[in-house]
Design a protein around this motif. Structure first.
Motif, PDB file in Angstrom:
ATOM      1  N   ASP A  75      21.328  31.235  -5.628  1.00  0.00           N
ATOM      2  CA  ASP A  75      20.788  31.486  -4.325  1.00  0.00           C
ATOM      3  C   ASP A  75      19.563  30.301  -3.953  1.00  0.00           C
ATOM      4  OD1 ASP A  75      22.301  33.625  -3.706  1.00  0.00           O
ATOM      5  OD2 ASP A  75      20.920  34.893  -4.763  1.00  0.00           O
ATOM      6  N   ARG A  76      19.070  30.279  -5.137  1.00  0.00           N
ATOM      7  CA  ARG A  76      17.788  29.237  -4.810  1.00  0.00           C
ATOM      8  C   ARG A  76      17.645  28.385  -6.067  1.00  0.00           C
ATOM      9  NH1 ARG A  76      12.502  30.561  -4.434  1.00  0.00           N
ATOM     10  NH2 ARG A  76      11.934  29.358  -2.919  1.00  0.00           N
ATOM     11  N   VAL A  77      17.350  27.129  -5.773  1.00  0.00           N
ATOM     12  CA  VAL A  77      17.606  26.155  -6.703  1.00  0.00           C
ATOM     13  C   VAL A  77      16.184  25.078  -6.528  1.00  0.00           C
ATOM     14  CG1 VAL A  77      19.031  24.418  -5.652  1.00  0.00           C
ATOM     15  CG2 VAL A  77      19.131  24.581  -8.055  1.00  0.00           C
ATOM     16  N   VAL A  78      15.926  24.415  -7.594  1.00  0.00           N
ATOM     17  CA  VAL A  78      15.236  22.949  -7.559  1.00  0.00           C
ATOM     18  C   VAL A  78      16.202  21.812  -7.551  1.00  0.00           C
ATOM     19  CG1 VAL A  78      13.481  21.735  -8.670  1.00  0.00           C
ATOM     20  CG2 VAL A  78      13.227  24.110  -8.681  1.00  0.00           C
ATOM     21  N   VAL A  79      16.388  20.968  -6.748  1.00  0.00           N
ATOM     22  CA  VAL A  79      17.228  19.864  -6.608  1.00  0.00           C
ATOM     23  C   VAL A  79      16.414  18.581  -7.396  1.00  0.00           C
ATOM     24  CG1 VAL A  79      18.713  18.249  -5.566  1.00  0.00           C
ATOM     25  CG2 VAL A  79      18.375  21.035  -4.983  1.00  0.00           C
ATOM     26  N   CYS A  80      16.844  18.050  -8.378  1.00  0.00           N
ATOM     27  CA  CYS A  80      16.376  16.797  -8.960  1.00  0.00           C
ATOM     28  C   CYS A  80      17.408  15.604  -8.617  1.00  0.00           C
ATOM     29  CB  CYS A  80      15.923  16.724 -10.292  1.00  0.00           C
ATOM     30  SG  CYS A  80      15.540  15.476 -11.155  1.00  0.00           S
ATOM     31  N   GLY A  81      16.990  14.861  -7.770  1.00  0.00           N
ATOM     32  CA  GLY A  81      17.935  13.813  -7.498  1.00  0.00           C
ATOM     33  C   GLY A  81      17.298  12.284  -7.600  1.00  0.00           C
ATOM     34  N   LEU A  82      18.138  11.265  -8.206  1.00  0.00           N
ATOM     35  CA  LEU A  82      17.814  10.109  -8.403  1.00  0.00           C
ATOM     36  C   LEU A  82      18.416   9.136  -7.372  1.00  0.00           C
ATOM     37  CD1 LEU A  82      16.826   8.525 -12.118  1.00  0.00           C
ATOM     38  CD2 LEU A  82      18.418   7.242 -10.210  1.00  0.00           C
ATOM     39  N   SER A  83      17.538   8.215  -6.984  1.00  0.00           N
ATOM     40  CA  SER A  83      18.259   7.135  -5.901  1.00  0.00           C
ATOM     41  C   SER A  83      19.148   7.764  -4.764  1.00  0.00           C
ATOM     42  CB  SER A  83      18.950   6.120  -6.840  1.00  0.00           C
ATOM     43  OG  SER A  83      19.332   4.959  -5.985  1.00  0.00           O
ATOM     44  N   LEU A  84      20.432   7.575  -4.917  1.00  0.00           N
ATOM     45  CA  LEU A  84      21.127   8.383  -3.811  1.00  0.00           C
ATOM     46  C   LEU A  84      21.058   9.769  -3.898  1.00  0.00           C
ATOM     47  CD1 LEU A  84      23.386   8.839  -1.830  1.00  0.00           C
ATOM     48  CD2 LEU A  84      25.030   8.451  -3.559  1.00  0.00           C
ATOM     49  N   GLY A  85      20.642  10.371  -5.347  1.00  0.00           N
ATOM     50  CA  GLY A  85      20.616  11.653  -5.308  1.00  0.00           C
ATOM     51  C   GLY A  85      19.494  12.189  -4.589  1.00  0.00           C
ATOM     52  N   GLY A  86      18.237  11.313  -4.690  1.00  0.00           N
ATOM     53  CA  GLY A  86      17.161  11.662  -3.869  1.00  0.00           C
ATOM     54  C   GLY A  86      17.486  12.081  -2.395  1.00  0.00           C
ATOM     55  N   ILE A  87      18.154  11.157  -1.781  1.00  0.00           N
ATOM     56  CA  ILE A  87      18.518  10.972  -0.276  1.00  0.00           C
ATOM     57  C   ILE A  87      19.473  12.524  -0.275  1.00  0.00           C
ATOM     58  CG2 ILE A  87      20.025  10.175   1.253  1.00  0.00           C
ATOM     59  CD1 ILE A  87      17.770   8.494   0.730  1.00  0.00           C
ATOM     60  N   ILE A  88      20.569  12.753  -0.994  1.00  0.00           N
ATOM     61  CA  ILE A  88      21.251  14.026  -1.025  1.00  0.00           C
ATOM     62  C   ILE A  88      20.317  15.324  -1.046  1.00  0.00           C
ATOM     63  CG2 ILE A  88      22.924  15.282  -1.355  1.00  0.00           C
ATOM     64  CD1 ILE A  88      23.559  12.496  -0.357  1.00  0.00           C
ATOM     65  N   ALA A  89      19.411  15.255  -2.154  1.00  0.00           N
ATOM     66  CA  ALA A  89      18.276  16.484  -2.188  1.00  0.00           C
ATOM     67  C   ALA A  89      17.527  16.616  -0.970  1.00  0.00           C
ATOM     68  CB  ALA A  89      17.296  16.227  -3.310  1.00  0.00           C
ATOM     69  N   LEU A  90      17.164  15.540  -0.403  1.00  0.00           N
ATOM     70  CA  LEU A  90      16.534  15.721   0.994  1.00  0.00           C
ATOM     71  C   LEU A  90      17.322  16.274   2.053  1.00  0.00           C
ATOM     72  CD1 LEU A  90      14.578  12.400   0.894  1.00  0.00           C
ATOM     73  CD2 LEU A  90      13.515  14.710   0.561  1.00  0.00           C
ATOM     74  N   GLU A  91      18.535  15.792   2.157  1.00  0.00           N
ATOM     75  CA  GLU A  91      19.473  16.274   3.070  1.00  0.00           C
ATOM     76  C   GLU A  91      19.810  17.843   2.851  1.00  0.00           C
ATOM     77  OE1 GLU A  91      20.868  14.944   5.756  1.00  0.00           O
ATOM     78  OE2 GLU A  91      21.582  13.053   5.478  1.00  0.00           O
ATOM     79  N   MET A  92      19.883  18.251   1.540  1.00  0.00           N
ATOM     80  CA  MET A  92      20.214  19.610   1.336  1.00  0.00           C
ATOM     81  C   MET A  92      18.824  20.495   1.724  1.00  0.00           C
ATOM     82  SD  MET A  92      21.712  19.572  -2.448  1.00  0.00           S
ATOM     83  CE  MET A  92      22.047  21.150  -2.719  1.00  0.00           C
ATOM     84  N   ALA A  93      17.426  19.946   1.405  1.00  0.00           N
ATOM     85  CA  ALA A  93      16.422  20.777   2.003  1.00  0.00           C
ATOM     86  C   ALA A  93      16.446  20.803   3.644  1.00  0.00           C
ATOM     87  CB  ALA A  93      15.066  19.840   1.645  1.00  0.00           C
ATOM     88  N   LEU A  94      17.028  19.750   4.271  1.00  0.00           N
ATOM     89  CA  LEU A  94      16.912  19.857   5.774  1.00  0.00           C
ATOM     90  C   LEU A  94      18.180  20.873   6.205  1.00  0.00           C
ATOM     91  CD1 LEU A  94      16.498  16.133   6.506  1.00  0.00           C
ATOM     92  CD2 LEU A  94      14.899  17.839   7.183  1.00  0.00           C
TER      93      LEU A  94
END
Length: 265
Positions: free
Chosen positions: A89-108
């Protein structure tokens, strides 16, 4: 234990380790454009000891199905679909480079599902993104992935990387299908999330290798300043692949961040 899921963006290959201990948040690890989920093995080994740790491939990477025309929004939705399949249900997302962009998109897209973000060696917008994208596409199409990987690897690492890491980087990058790499390159280098960062209210840890020449620390400074609830740290002696180059220091920083987020008894 290996796992996978079918989502709107195709089958997503994933590796999960650990168990869901009460009070400890799961962590989803997202890789960069020239990598795959295997780059997170040091983190899966460390964090999987006392919590659920997940590393996943984007569409077209690793064990995941290729999806023609997939965008960073598709990548984010695919990762949310993976969480659905894993019943997280809830998670901490750890993204590097492109992964950081995708992590931000998930939060949006789904702020209620994101308990926190670790954004490593990334940015909201890269000032040279268009030029890097053009070079990435030309390299993949004209040189081929193996030659591109050999040329690119030295730029990704700091001055003193662990023995054998450069060879691992080349091997993994060489195996990425060119068509998937081109889509990944567009997803990261053409991203511009600067106008949306104020909407991301969850706690964030912004990390960067002190020797990162690809996404210099200044870009992480700007990202952390724009996020409503972020703290900023450098990983000394690391280049762009800070989680692999200085795994112990990276893990300690993330451990401290997670301890603040975990539910207290």
């Amino acid at each position: 234990m290996p796992g996978g899921t079918d989502s709107k963006s195709g089958r997503i290959g994933a590796i999960t380790t650990g168990t869901r201990e009460a009070g400890r948040l799961p962590v989803l690890f997202l890789h960069g454009v020239g990598s795959d989920k295997s780059v997170w093995m040091p983190q899966l080994a460390h964090f999987g000891g006392d919590r659920m740790a997940i590393a996943a491939d984007y569409p077209g990477y690793g064990d995941s199905d290729f999806v023609e025309g997939a965008t960073r929004a598709d990548y984010a939705r695919a990762m949310l679909g993976l969480l659905d399949r894993l019943e997280v249900d809830r998670v901490v997302v750890c993204g590097l480079s492109l992964g950081g962009i995708i992590a931000l998109e998930m939060a949006l897209f789904a702020p209620e599902r994101i308990a926190g973000l670790v954004i490593a060696n990334s940015f909201a917008r890269h000032p040279e993104g268009e030029a890097i994208y053009d070079r990435s596409v030309a390299g993949a199409r004209d040189m081929g992935m193996a030659a591109l990987a050999k040329a690119r690897a030295p730029m990704l690492l700091g001055k003193d990387p662990p023995e054998g890491l450069a060879e691992e980087v080349i091997e993994v990058m060489s195996a990425i299908p060119p068509e998937a790499y081109v889509l990944g390159a567009e997803a990261v280098w053409r991203a511009d999330l600067t106008q949306h960062l104020h909407r991301i209210a969850c706690p964030a840890l912004v990390l960067c290798g002190s020797e990162d020449a690809v996404t210099p620390p200044q870009l992480s400074d700007e990202l952390a300043a724009a996020l409503p609830s972020a703290r900023r740290e450098d990983i000394a002696g690391a280049g762009h692949l800070s989680n692999a180059e200085r795994a112990e220091a990276f893990n300690l920083s993330v451990d401290a961040f997670l301890s603040d987020l975990d539910e207290k008894p």
